[in-house]
Design a protein around this motif. Sequence first.
Motif, PDB file in Angstrom:
ATOM      1  N   THR A  52      -5.789  -3.687   1.193  1.00 50.52           N
ATOM      2  CA  THR A  52      -4.589  -3.072   1.787  1.00 50.52           C
ATOM      3  C   THR A  52      -3.283  -3.508   1.116  1.00 50.52           C
ATOM      4  N   SER A  53      -3.368  -4.362   0.079  1.00 56.02           N
ATOM      5  CA  SER A  53      -2.125  -4.920  -0.463  1.00 56.02           C
ATOM      6  C   SER A  53      -1.251  -3.859  -1.125  1.00 56.02           C
ATOM      7  N   MET A  54      -1.866  -2.868  -1.782  1.00 55.23           N
ATOM      8  CA  MET A  54      -1.055  -1.833  -2.423  1.00 55.23           C
ATOM      9  C   MET A  54      -0.362  -0.968  -1.362  1.00 55.23           C
ATOM     10  N   ALA A  55      -1.140  -0.576  -0.342  1.00 56.45           N
ATOM     11  CA  ALA A  55      -0.563   0.257   0.725  1.00 56.45           C
ATOM     12  C   ALA A  55       0.616  -0.468   1.382  1.00 56.45           C
ATOM     13  N   GLN A  56       0.438  -1.764   1.631  1.00 52.17           N
ATOM     14  CA  GLN A  56       1.523  -2.543   2.248  1.00 52.17           C
ATOM     15  C   GLN A  56       2.752  -2.601   1.350  1.00 52.17           C
ATOM     16  N   ALA A  57       2.518  -2.832   0.047  1.00 53.28           N
ATOM     17  CA  ALA A  57       3.638  -2.947  -0.898  1.00 53.28           C
ATOM     18  C   ALA A  57       4.447  -1.664  -0.972  1.00 53.28           C
ATOM     19  N   PHE A  58       3.789  -0.530  -0.708  1.00 49.41           N
ATOM     20  CA  PHE A  58       4.473   0.765  -0.760  1.00 49.41           C
ATOM     21  C   PHE A  58       5.028   1.176   0.607  1.00 49.41           C
ATOM     22  N   GLY A  59       4.943   0.292   1.586  1.00 52.06           N
ATOM     23  CA  GLY A  59       5.528   0.590   2.896  1.00 52.06           C
ATOM     24  C   GLY A  59       4.658   1.490   3.761  1.00 52.06           C
ATOM     25  N   GLY A  60       3.330   1.449   3.530  1.00 51.76           N
ATOM     26  CA  GLY A  60       2.421   2.269   4.338  1.00 51.76           C
ATOM     27  C   GLY A  60       2.698   3.757   4.149  1.00 51.76           C
ATOM     28  N   ASP A  69       8.495  12.219  -1.640  1.00 50.84           N
ATOM     29  CA  ASP A  69       9.595  13.171  -1.441  1.00 50.84           C
ATOM     30  C   ASP A  69      10.745  12.908  -2.415  1.00 50.84           C
ATOM     31  N   ARG A  70      11.075  11.631  -2.606  1.00 53.67           N
ATOM     32  CA  ARG A  70      12.164  11.289  -3.528  1.00 53.67           C
ATOM     33  C   ARG A  70      11.813  11.705  -4.943  1.00 53.67           C
ATOM     34  N   LEU A  71      10.530  11.489  -5.318  1.00 55.26           N
ATOM     35  CA  LEU A  71      10.094  11.889  -6.659  1.00 55.26           C
ATOM     36  C   LEU A  71      10.318  13.389  -6.855  1.00 55.26           C
ATOM     37  N   VAL A  72       9.973  14.180  -5.843  1.00 56.03           N
ATOM     38  CA  VAL A  72      10.186  15.634  -5.939  1.00 56.03           C
ATOM     39  C   VAL A  72      11.683  15.935  -5.988  1.00 56.03           C
ATOM     40  N   ASP A  73      12.449  15.301  -5.078  1.00 55.76           N
ATOM     41  CA  ASP A  73      13.903  15.554  -5.029  1.00 55.76           C
ATOM     42  C   ASP A  73      14.568  15.271  -6.378  1.00 55.76           C
ATOM     43  N   ILE A  74      14.241  14.112  -6.954  1.00 55.74           N
ATOM     44  CA  ILE A  74      14.877  13.734  -8.229  1.00 55.74           C
ATOM     45  C   ILE A  74      14.428  14.695  -9.333  1.00 55.74           C
ATOM     46  N   SER A  75      13.123  15.027  -9.344  1.00 55.13           N
ATOM     47  CA  SER A  75      12.573  15.801 -10.464  1.00 55.13           C
ATOM     48  C   SER A  75      13.087  17.243 -10.479  1.00 55.13           C
ATOM     49  N   ILE A  76      13.294  17.835  -9.290  1.00 56.32           N
ATOM     50  CA  ILE A  76      13.756  19.233  -9.295  1.00 56.32           C
ATOM     51  C   ILE A  76      15.251  19.335  -9.634  1.00 56.32           C
ATOM     52  N   GLU A  77      15.932  18.183  -9.671  1.00 57.65           N
ATOM     53  CA  GLU A  77      17.339  18.162 -10.096  1.00 57.65           C
ATOM     54  C   GLU A  77      17.484  17.649 -11.530  1.00 57.65           C
ATOM     55  N   ASP A  78      16.413  17.139 -12.092  1.00 62.79           N
ATOM     56  CA  ASP A  78      16.459  16.472 -13.397  1.00 62.79           C
ATOM     57  C   ASP A  78      16.522  17.525 -14.504  1.00 62.79           C
ATOM     58  N   PRO A  79      17.654  17.598 -15.235  1.00 64.69           N
ATOM     59  CA  PRO A  79      17.789  18.640 -16.257  1.00 64.69           C
ATOM     60  C   PRO A  79      16.679  18.612 -17.299  1.00 64.69           C
ATOM     61  N   GLN A 138       9.565   5.690 -11.007  1.00 58.46           N
ATOM     62  CA  GLN A 138      10.032   4.293 -11.003  1.00 58.46           C
ATOM     63  C   GLN A 138      11.297   4.144 -10.155  1.00 58.46           C
ATOM     64  N   ILE A 139      12.202   5.121 -10.269  1.00 60.29           N
ATOM     65  CA  ILE A 139      13.430   5.090  -9.453  1.00 60.29           C
ATOM     66  C   ILE A 139      13.056   5.125  -7.966  1.00 60.29           C
ATOM     67  N   ALA A 140      12.144   6.047  -7.627  1.00 63.02           N
ATOM     68  CA  ALA A 140      11.748   6.216  -6.216  1.00 63.02           C
ATOM     69  C   ALA A 140      11.078   4.948  -5.683  1.00 63.02           C
ATOM     70  N   MET A 141      10.246   4.312  -6.489  1.00 65.55           N
ATOM     71  CA  MET A 141       9.563   3.077  -6.050  1.00 65.55           C
ATOM     72  C   MET A 141      10.563   1.930  -5.932  1.00 65.55           C
ATOM     73  N   GLU A 142      11.495   1.866  -6.865  1.00 65.30           N
ATOM     74  CA  GLU A 142      12.532   0.825  -6.849  1.00 65.30           C
ATOM     75  C   GLU A 142      13.353   0.938  -5.561  1.00 65.30           C
ATOM     76  N   GLU A 143      13.714   2.172  -5.192  1.00 63.32           N
ATOM     77  CA  GLU A 143      14.501   2.390  -3.973  1.00 63.32           C
ATOM     78  C   GLU A 143      13.769   1.914  -2.719  1.00 63.32           C
ATOM     79  N   GLN A 151       4.319  -1.692  -8.763  1.00 64.43           N
ATOM     80  CA  GLN A 151       4.712  -0.421  -9.390  1.00 64.43           C
ATOM     81  C   GLN A 151       3.846  -0.177 -10.620  1.00 64.43           C
ATOM     82  N   ASN A 152       3.712  -1.216 -11.427  1.00 62.64           N
ATOM     83  CA  ASN A 152       2.982  -1.058 -12.686  1.00 62.64           C
ATOM     84  C   ASN A 152       1.486  -0.839 -12.471  1.00 62.64           C
TER      85      ASN A 152
END
Length: 168
Positions: A52-60, A69-79, A138-143, A151-152
């Motif tokens: 369960t350590s990965m799930a916990q590290a990602f906030g469940g 969701d953030r990955l999608v949000d950033i990517s659809i705005e990314d030129p 990476q941005i989304a995981m950092e946030e 992350q890696n």
Amino acid sequence: MIFSIALLMAVQEAPSPVFDDRETRDPVTGEFPVEPYEESNENAGTRQFSGTSMAQAFGGQKGIQRIADRLVDISIEDPRIRDIFKGQDMVRLRRTLFEQFCFILNAGCDYSGRDMRAAHKNMGIQMADMNALVENLQIAMEEENVPFRKQNRFLAKLAPMKKDVVER
Ligand code: HEM
């Protein structure tokens, strides 16, 4: 002559049929229909982490949902890559991406989407696009304050999928 003019006008005025079934979103899910396929966790493209350590590290599931969701949000705005997402089903992508991440991170989900080759077929995705998406992840995981080593570990699971996503 009059007959042929009338015929020409009739042909021109005939409404053109609409065969595009992507016009119709499912009233419950809000998603467009896709070609039938067999649902399986094998479609997620990799095995899930154990423990369960990965799930916990990602906030469940909540944290994973925010990251997907953030990955999608950033990517659809990314030129660099936004054009690839235009006209595609972002409702479905948000759901299936969450499921895939949640399954791989062993946070208690099954993946019901398509396999990576089928999902990205004929999109012309190049390695530079893949790199851009990874940067956005990476941005989304950092946030979400996912520790760098975790992350890696996650990125190392996704990296081999490039063979099915990137077109040569
Ligand atoms: C390891 C990297 C990637 C993963 C894990 C991934 C994951 C996914 C998943 C789960 C789906 C939905 C599958 C389904 O609808 O059944 C999907 C679809 C999609 N992906 Fe990716 N993807 C990756 C790389 C990329 C890249 C690099 C791009 C473009 C820059 C991209 C663009 C898209 C688009 C536009 C769709 C929507 C397809 C549609 O609606 O038909 N993906 N991806």
